[in-house]
Motif scaffolding. Structure first.
Motif, PDB file in Angstrom:
ATOM      1  N   GLU A   1      33.730  38.749  33.640  1.00  0.00           N
ATOM      2  CA  GLU A   1      33.065  37.762  32.783  1.00  0.00           C
ATOM      3  C   GLU A   1      32.495  36.614  33.596  1.00  0.00           C
ATOM      4  OE1 GLU A   1      35.068  36.414  29.244  1.00  0.00           O
ATOM      5  OE2 GLU A   1      36.061  38.350  28.990  1.00  0.00           O
ATOM      6  N   THR A   2      32.691  36.670  34.900  1.00  0.00           N
ATOM      7  CA  THR A   2      32.081  35.639  35.749  1.00  0.00           C
ATOM      8  C   THR A   2      31.658  36.295  37.061  1.00  0.00           C
ATOM      9  OG1 THR A   2      32.331  33.424  36.707  1.00  0.00           O
ATOM     10  CG2 THR A   2      34.256  34.884  36.836  1.00  0.00           C
ATOM     11  N   LEU A   3      31.049  35.495  37.935  1.00  0.00           N
ATOM     12  CA  LEU A   3      30.588  36.044  39.212  1.00  0.00           C
ATOM     13  C   LEU A   3      31.636  35.806  40.295  1.00  0.00           C
ATOM     14  CD1 LEU A   3      26.910  34.700  39.294  1.00  0.00           C
ATOM     15  CD2 LEU A   3      27.639  37.036  38.772  1.00  0.00           C
ATOM     16  N   PRO A   4      31.773  36.745  41.213  1.00  0.00           N
ATOM     17  CA  PRO A   4      32.597  36.447  42.385  1.00  0.00           C
ATOM     18  C   PRO A   4      31.817  35.507  43.308  1.00  0.00           C
ATOM     19  CG  PRO A   4      31.542  38.587  42.640  1.00  0.00           C
ATOM     20  CD  PRO A   4      31.108  38.058  41.304  1.00  0.00           C
TER      21      PRO A   4
ATOM     22  N   VAL B   1      47.625  46.442  36.794  1.00  0.00           N
ATOM     23  CA  VAL B   1      47.164  45.702  35.616  1.00  0.00           C
ATOM     24  C   VAL B   1      45.928  46.386  35.018  1.00  0.00           C
ATOM     25  CG1 VAL B   1      46.347  43.452  34.769  1.00  0.00           C
ATOM     26  CG2 VAL B   1      48.095  43.542  36.563  1.00  0.00           C
ATOM     27  N   ILE B   2      45.019  46.795  35.900  1.00  0.00           N
ATOM     28  CA  ILE B   2      43.799  47.470  35.432  1.00  0.00           C
ATOM     29  C   ILE B   2      44.163  48.773  34.700  1.00  0.00           C
ATOM     30  CG2 ILE B   2      41.733  48.710  36.230  1.00  0.00           C
ATOM     31  CD1 ILE B   2      41.598  46.582  38.535  1.00  0.00           C
TER      32      ILE B   2
ATOM     33  N   HIS C   1      40.068  34.513  33.885  1.00  0.00           N
ATOM     34  CA  HIS C   1      39.334  35.480  34.714  1.00  0.00           C
ATOM     35  C   HIS C   1      40.242  36.277  35.653  1.00  0.00           C
ATOM     36  CE1 HIS C   1      35.519  34.075  33.236  1.00  0.00           C
ATOM     37  NE2 HIS C   1      35.842  32.829  33.518  1.00  0.00           N
TER      38      HIS C   1
ATOM     39  N   ALA D   1      36.529  44.467  32.647  1.00  0.00           N
ATOM     40  CA  ALA D   1      35.120  44.127  32.917  1.00  0.00           C
ATOM     41  C   ALA D   1      35.041  42.665  33.322  1.00  0.00           C
ATOM     42  CB  ALA D   1      34.287  44.384  31.676  1.00  0.00           C
TER      43      ALA D   1
ATOM     44  N   MET E   1      37.902  47.128  45.386  1.00  0.00           N
ATOM     45  CA  MET E   1      38.295  46.558  44.096  1.00  0.00           C
ATOM     46  C   MET E   1      37.139  45.757  43.499  1.00  0.00           C
ATOM     47  SD  MET E   1      41.737  44.545  43.163  1.00  0.00           S
ATOM     48  CE  MET E   1      42.665  46.011  43.535  1.00  0.00           C
ATOM     49  N   GLY E   2      36.432  45.034  44.345  1.00  0.00           N
ATOM     50  CA  GLY E   2      35.278  44.274  43.872  1.00  0.00           C
ATOM     51  C   GLY E   2      34.173  45.190  43.367  1.00  0.00           C
TER      52      GLY E   2
ATOM     53  N   TYR F   1      47.756  35.669  43.816  1.00  0.00           N
ATOM     54  CA  TYR F   1      47.948  37.125  43.647  1.00  0.00           C
ATOM     55  C   TYR F   1      46.667  37.883  43.305  1.00  0.00           C
ATOM     56  CZ  TYR F   1      52.817  35.552  43.371  1.00  0.00           C
ATOM     57  OH  TYR F   1      54.017  34.939  43.604  1.00  0.00           O
ATOM     58  N   ASP F   2      45.543  37.171  43.063  1.00  0.00           N
ATOM     59  CA  ASP F   2      44.280  37.885  42.822  1.00  0.00           C
ATOM     60  C   ASP F   2      43.622  38.164  44.174  1.00  0.00           C
ATOM     61  OD1 ASP F   2      42.291  39.165  41.461  1.00  0.00           O
ATOM     62  OD2 ASP F   2      41.646  37.422  40.283  1.00  0.00           O
ATOM     63  N   PHE F   3      42.547  38.972  44.168  1.00  0.00           N
ATOM     64  CA  PHE F   3      41.984  39.429  45.443  1.00  0.00           C
ATOM     65  C   PHE F   3      40.669  38.755  45.814  1.00  0.00           C
ATOM     66  CE2 PHE F   3      38.217  42.200  44.835  1.00  0.00           C
ATOM     67  CZ  PHE F   3      38.091  42.086  43.472  1.00  0.00           C
TER      68      PHE F   3
ATOM     69  N   LEU G   1      37.616  35.344  45.264  1.00  0.00           N
ATOM     70  CA  LEU G   1      37.243  34.017  44.778  1.00  0.00           C
ATOM     71  C   LEU G   1      36.237  34.189  43.638  1.00  0.00           C
ATOM     72  CD1 LEU G   1      36.618  31.949  48.054  1.00  0.00           C
ATOM     73  CD2 LEU G   1      38.765  32.345  46.840  1.00  0.00           C
ATOM     74  N   GLN G   2      36.365  33.354  42.603  1.00  0.00           N
ATOM     75  CA  GLN G   2      35.466  33.491  41.461  1.00  0.00           C
ATOM     76  C   GLN G   2      34.848  32.154  41.068  1.00  0.00           C
ATOM     77  OE1 GLN G   2      36.873  36.794  38.544  1.00  0.00           O
ATOM     78  NE2 GLN G   2      38.686  35.642  39.036  1.00  0.00           N
ATOM     79  N   LEU G   3      33.663  32.245  40.505  1.00  0.00           N
ATOM     80  CA  LEU G   3      32.966  31.070  39.997  1.00  0.00           C
ATOM     81  C   LEU G   3      33.635  30.638  38.698  1.00  0.00           C
ATOM     82  CD1 LEU G   3      30.514  29.150  40.182  1.00  0.00           C
ATOM     83  CD2 LEU G   3      29.222  30.861  38.898  1.00  0.00           C
TER      84      LEU G   3
ATOM     85  N   ASN H   1      45.703  48.166  31.324  1.00  0.00           N
ATOM     86  CA  ASN H   1      44.702  47.795  30.315  1.00  0.00           C
ATOM     87  C   ASN H   1      43.960  49.021  29.792  1.00  0.00           C
ATOM     88  OD1 ASN H   1      45.153  45.029  30.180  1.00  0.00           O
ATOM     89  ND2 ASN H   1      43.841  44.609  31.941  1.00  0.00           N
TER      90      ASN H   1
ATOM     91  N   CYS I   1      47.250  44.868  41.557  1.00  0.00           N
ATOM     92  CA  CYS I   1      46.060  44.616  40.726  1.00  0.00           C
ATOM     93  C   CYS I   1      45.656  45.874  39.967  1.00  0.00           C
ATOM     94  CB  CYS I   1      44.890  44.149  41.590  1.00  0.00           C
ATOM     95  SG  CYS I   1      45.089  42.503  42.262  1.00  0.00           S
TER      96      CYS I   1
ATOM     97  N   ARG J   1      43.874  40.592  33.865  1.00  0.00           N
ATOM     98  CA  ARG J   1      42.772  41.436  34.362  1.00  0.00           C
ATOM     99  C   ARG J   1      43.198  42.132  35.650  1.00  0.00           C
ATOM    100  NH1 ARG J   1      37.812  40.078  31.661  1.00  0.00           N
ATOM    101  NH2 ARG J   1      38.225  38.249  30.389  1.00  0.00           N
ATOM    102  N   ARG J   2      43.701  41.326  36.590  1.00  0.00           N
ATOM    103  CA  ARG J   2      44.201  41.910  37.846  1.00  0.00           C
ATOM    104  C   ARG J   2      45.543  41.309  38.261  1.00  0.00           C
ATOM    105  NH1 ARG J   2      38.820  40.740  38.312  1.00  0.00           N
ATOM    106  NH2 ARG J   2      39.518  38.700  39.060  1.00  0.00           N
TER     107      ARG J   2
ATOM    108  N   PHE K   1      35.434  46.626  40.017  1.00  0.00           N
ATOM    109  CA  PHE K   1      35.569  45.674  38.909  1.00  0.00           C
ATOM    110  C   PHE K   1      34.202  45.164  38.450  1.00  0.00           C
ATOM    111  CE2 PHE K   1      37.160  42.349  36.260  1.00  0.00           C
ATOM    112  CZ  PHE K   1      38.358  42.867  35.794  1.00  0.00           C
ATOM    113  N   TRP K   2      33.292  44.955  39.389  1.00  0.00           N
ATOM    114  CA  TRP K   2      31.940  44.482  39.034  1.00  0.00           C
ATOM    115  C   TRP K   2      30.984  45.670  38.985  1.00  0.00           C
ATOM    116  CZ3 TRP K   2      35.351  40.820  40.696  1.00  0.00           C
ATOM    117  CH2 TRP K   2      35.286  39.574  40.064  1.00  0.00           C
TER     118      TRP K   2
ATOM    119  N   LEU L   1      39.133  44.090  29.272  1.00  0.00           N
ATOM    120  CA  LEU L   1      39.770  43.282  30.326  1.00  0.00           C
ATOM    121  C   LEU L   1      39.548  43.879  31.717  1.00  0.00           C
ATOM    122  CD1 LEU L   1      43.144  42.211  28.639  1.00  0.00           C
ATOM    123  CD2 LEU L   1      41.064  40.860  28.953  1.00  0.00           C
TER     124      LEU L   1
ATOM    125  N   PRO M   1      45.526  40.875  47.743  1.00  0.00           N
ATOM    126  CA  PRO M   1      46.173  40.314  46.557  1.00  0.00           C
ATOM    127  C   PRO M   1      47.669  40.658  46.546  1.00  0.00           C
ATOM    128  CG  PRO M   1      45.167  42.411  45.987  1.00  0.00           C
ATOM    129  CD  PRO M   1      45.006  42.238  47.500  1.00  0.00           C
TER     130      PRO M   1
END
Lengths: 86, 500
Positions: free
Chosen positions: B391-394, B375-376, A37, B389, B333-334, A12-14, A16-18, B379, B372, A41-42, B337-338, B387, B408
């Motif tokens: 915390e990791t890289l796409p 949820v944003i 993550h 923001a 969205m990317g 359901y997320d949009f 890919l993440q590290l 928050n 999505c 959040r989403r 969010f980033w 939440l 999504p």
């Protein structure tokens, strides 16, 4: 015990993440790290479900207590994280 | 003294091919640089540029164009368009200038390659003017935003972006290096002028000029129109080059170049123009959705051009058209969010009215991307901004250098398209991106995405802060919500009412 990067493809997320995890982590621990993550959040939380882990494209999930180093998962392999009943 | 009409002397003056005596033809025009694919020079002499001009004519017209754009700028310098425009519009300006201005210098260099190594005299002529066009485009698109730097330092990225390792700048450099900085004269004619300029920038600039006028930013409208008139001329370099290749049995290779270039151009267009049209442009100024624009202007235009030339539609045509429904929503969205990783402030563009518009234009949006954003929004409404923001890289596509993302929510279809090559695992956003890599793996294999660099220890500290430092984003430059999250308030009353 070693840092091990995988890719999280969370249901359901949009995106890919590290996902940095540890070779000693169980699949439940890996799933919790991935959820951090995405869920809340989403992706809306689903408290009645557990998140199971499988390779992208596989039907079968890894056992919840399997440790990462036992699974044959390669660094930077894409894993799917799916909401399940158990 | 009476001057001859251009038509009376042009063909003779243009015939500038010659037979070298002191070096061989192959030394003077190496195939690597010409990209002639073995088609002999005399075969290129039938190349006939559809738009002809002479140097005096060119200079007179360009002078008028510059005078027009600069005088509009001067006349409107005291207007309050910058202060009064919607912040979403300022974001469009910032993303445009940063992504495009220095790319124009790169395009100038590519035109220069056609000037020197083009096999057809007509191509060399046209490219000489094209080279000067691109120089003008770079300079004018650096000069105009420079005025805004004291008001808003994100505008400094008009010049700065390409000199950094900011991820979108890496994506732009990767695509433009591939499309025209590291290609032969013929490849440039096909990939830059035919595929990228005719297909995308020419149309984009038309649309952008109309949007600017609609918003009341007449300075930007006149600047963009001025550039577009050059584009529509020098974009015609590619068509006759394709005709020569096809007439001499090189259709398959010509098709391959076109297919690669359209796919690469589509990614840039999708992330830059898609969110601009459907999210950053204020609702009241939207004329048509990005999907409608693509279908009306790009698909129709390309299909006609390709078929008229005797080419086929790219093998992935239907797949690309299917992406019109979702890919730019995912990119939006990317981007949002980033947002600290951008040099502009993205507008969320998801007020209740905006969502209604999105649902109407893209049926199912609420059940997919809307989930999505729910949820944003929740928050933000409930005091949990942390939440929203990252915390990791796409994960970034090894071809486009843009995060791998798709639909999504209820239509979840996000997928990695991996490829193992010489022991290294690559990740792609789609079959199309992976196919480009497979066309010439040696060309692409050594490039490292931002995530690859992170994993190789080139980013320190190894966290998001380290990544921001690596991208050279300073405080005051990092992106944040364009409207300072004021759009969230539009949800507060209905939410309160529902709770009661």
């Amino acid at each position: 015990m070693a840092l091990f990067p995988v890719i999280s493809n969370f249901q359901y997320d949009f995106v890919l993440q590290l996902l940095p995890v540890d070779t000693d982590n169980t699949m439940d621990e890996v799933a919790a790290a991935a959820a951090h993550h995405s869920v809340g959040r989403r992706v809306a939380p689903r408290p009645d479900k557990v998140v199971r882990v499988r390779r992208q494209g596989d039907e079968q999930f890894f056992p919840r207590d399997a440790r990462l180093h036992e699974t044959g998962i390669k660094p930077m392999e894409t894993l799917e994280f799916i909401f399940c009943d158990r | 003294m009476a001057l001859l009409d251009r038509a009376e002397w042009y063909d003779i003056a243009r015939a500038t091919n010659w037979t070298p005596k002191y070096v061989s033809q192959a030394e003077l025009f190496p195939d690597l640089m010409t990209g002639a694919q073995g088609v002999p020079m005399e075969k290129w002499e039938v190349y006939d540029e559809p738009y002809k001009t002479s140097y005096p004519e060119y200079v007179r017209i360009q002078r008028e164009k510059d005078a027009g754009a600069y005088s509009v700028k001067a006349a409107l310098e005291r207007s309050r368009i910058f202060e009064d425009a919607d912040p979403g519009w300022r974001s469009i300006l910032k993303s445009h200038y940063g992504a495009i201005a220095l790319g124009e210098y790169a395009a100038m260099s590519a035109e220069a390659r056609m000037v020197r190594f083009g096999q057809a005299p007509g191509m060399r002529n046209m490219a000489t003017f094209g080279m000067m066009d691109e120089n003008r485009h770079a300079q004018i698109q650096l000069f105009f935003p420079h005025e805004y730097c004291p008001k808003d330092r994100q505008f400094d990225w008009a010049h700065k972006a390409y000199h950094t390792n900011e991820w979108a700048a890496i994506a732009a450099r990767h695509a433009f290096d591939d499309l025209f900085m590291s290609r032969s004269a013929t490849d440039i004619a096909v990939m830059l002028t035919f595929a990228f300029e005719t297909g995308f920038t020419n149309m984009q600039f038309l649309g952008l000029a109309a949007d600017a006028a609609e918003t009341g930013d007449f300075t930007f409208a006149s600047l963009i129109s001025s550039i577009q008139t050059d584009e529509s001329r020098h974009a015609q370099i590619g068509g006759p080059a394709l005709q020569v290749l096809i007439a001499n049995g090189r259709k398959a290779e010509a098709q391959r170049l076109v297919d690669i270039a359209i796919a690469r151009a589509w990614r840039i267009f999708c992330i830059l123009t898609g969110p601009s049209m459907d999210y950053n442009t204020p609702l009241e100024h939207r004329k048509q959705s990005f999907k409608e624009f693509m279908q009306e202007w790009i698909v129709g235009q390309f299909e006609r051009s390709l078929i008229d030339l005797g080419l086929d539609l790219p093998w992935y045509w239907e797949k690309m058209i299917a992406e019109f429904d979702y890919q730019h929503h995912a990119y939006q969205m990317g981007l949002w969010f980033w947002r600290p990783t951008l040099w502009w402030n993205p507008a969320a563009g998801v007020t209740p009215e905006c969502r209604e518009w999105l649902e109407e234009k893209y049926p199912g949006w609420n059940a997919t991307f809307g989930k999505c954003w729910d949820v944003i929004t929740d928050n933000l409404l409930n005091g949990r901004p942390e939440l929203t923001a990252p915390e990791t890289l796409p994960i970034v596509c090894n071809m486009s250098q843009i995060p791998i993302c798709a639909v999504p929510g209820d239509g979840w279809n996000v997928k990695d398209y991996p490829l193992e090559h010489e022991g290294r695992l690559y990740h792609f956003n789609s079959e199309i991106d992976r196919w480009i890599f497979e066309q010439d793996p040696a060309r692409y294999r050594d490039h490292m995405t931002l995530v690859d660099r992170f994993l190789a220890g080139k980013i320190s500290p190894p966290n998001l802060l380290g990544a921001l430092i690596y991208m050279n984003l300073q405080p005051g430059e990092m992106g944040d919500d364009a409207h300072g999250y004021s759009w969230v308030e539009k949800f507060r009353e209905p939410a309160k009412a529902a709770a009661e």
